[in-house]
Write an enzyme that holds these catalytic residues in place. Structure first.
Site, PDB file in Angstrom:
ATOM      1  NE  ARG A  97     -37.870 -45.226  31.406  1.00  0.00           N
ATOM      2  CZ  ARG A  97     -39.162 -45.479  31.365  1.00  0.00           C
ATOM      3  NH1 ARG A  97     -39.982 -44.856  32.164  1.00  0.00           N
ATOM      4  NH2 ARG A  97     -39.655 -46.356  30.533  1.00  0.00           N
ATOM      5  CB  SER A 135     -44.856 -40.310  29.502  1.00  0.00           C
ATOM      6  OG  SER A 135     -43.767 -39.482  29.234  1.00  0.00           O
TER       7      SER A 135
END
Length: 166
Positions: A97, A135
């Site tokens: 990311r 998450s």
């Protein structure tokens, strides 16, 4: 012709749209893709290992319809390279990311290569739409009563909200 087996490992607590983005692309690269749902003793998961594996299976229903790879979800505990070797893995797929992900993953590749130099690691950059999704943050948003529908599939959202309330 030799079949290429890939492994996309992670804690998947919970699986997000970012994970699914990486999986949708990974299934184009290999003949068989194992989604390895890991026990991570360094994290305090919201979902049990069995719950996470079941959520991954549900979230991935139909993902391989247009893909080259057969997808299998397998929970595992222990060293990633031992799991990879036991399952005939040729390549480990990792999603990135941000630069901070790369720094961590770079170290992991070095250690994994030391343990087994025959297993390659491939990095896939997260789509820009999913680069901010983590998450850990999704769980926090759910715990605080926020809307997580933009970050996880509907089946995951439902279970996540049930866990956060209960």
């Amino acid at each position: 012709m030799t079949q290429l087996t890939g492994l996309y490992p992670g804690t998947f607590d919970p699986i997000t749209l970012g994970h699914i983005d990486i999986l949708r692309r990974a299934v184009k690269l290999v003949d068989r893709l194992i989604v390895g749902v890991a026990v991570n003793t360094g994290k305090d998961p919201m979902f049990t290992l069995d719950e996470r594996a079941a959520l991954v299976r549900e979230a991935l229903e139909g993902i391989d319809a247009d893909a080259r790879a057969q997808v299998t979800v397998m929970p595992f505990e222990g060293l990633l390279m031992h799991f990879a070797e036991a399952n005939g893995v040729d390549v480990i797929v990792r999603g990135l990311r941000a630069v901070s992900d790369f720094e961590y993953e770079f170290q992991m590749v070095g250690m994994n290569s030391f343990l087994n130099e025959e297993i390659e690691t491939v990095f896939l950059m997260a789509d820009a739409r999913y680069q901010a999704i983590a998450s850990r943050l999704v769980k926090e948003i759910a715990r605080l009563g926020g809307d997580v529908s933009a970050f996880v599939p509907p089946v995951v959202e439902k279970r996540l909200l049930e866990k956060a309330r209960g």
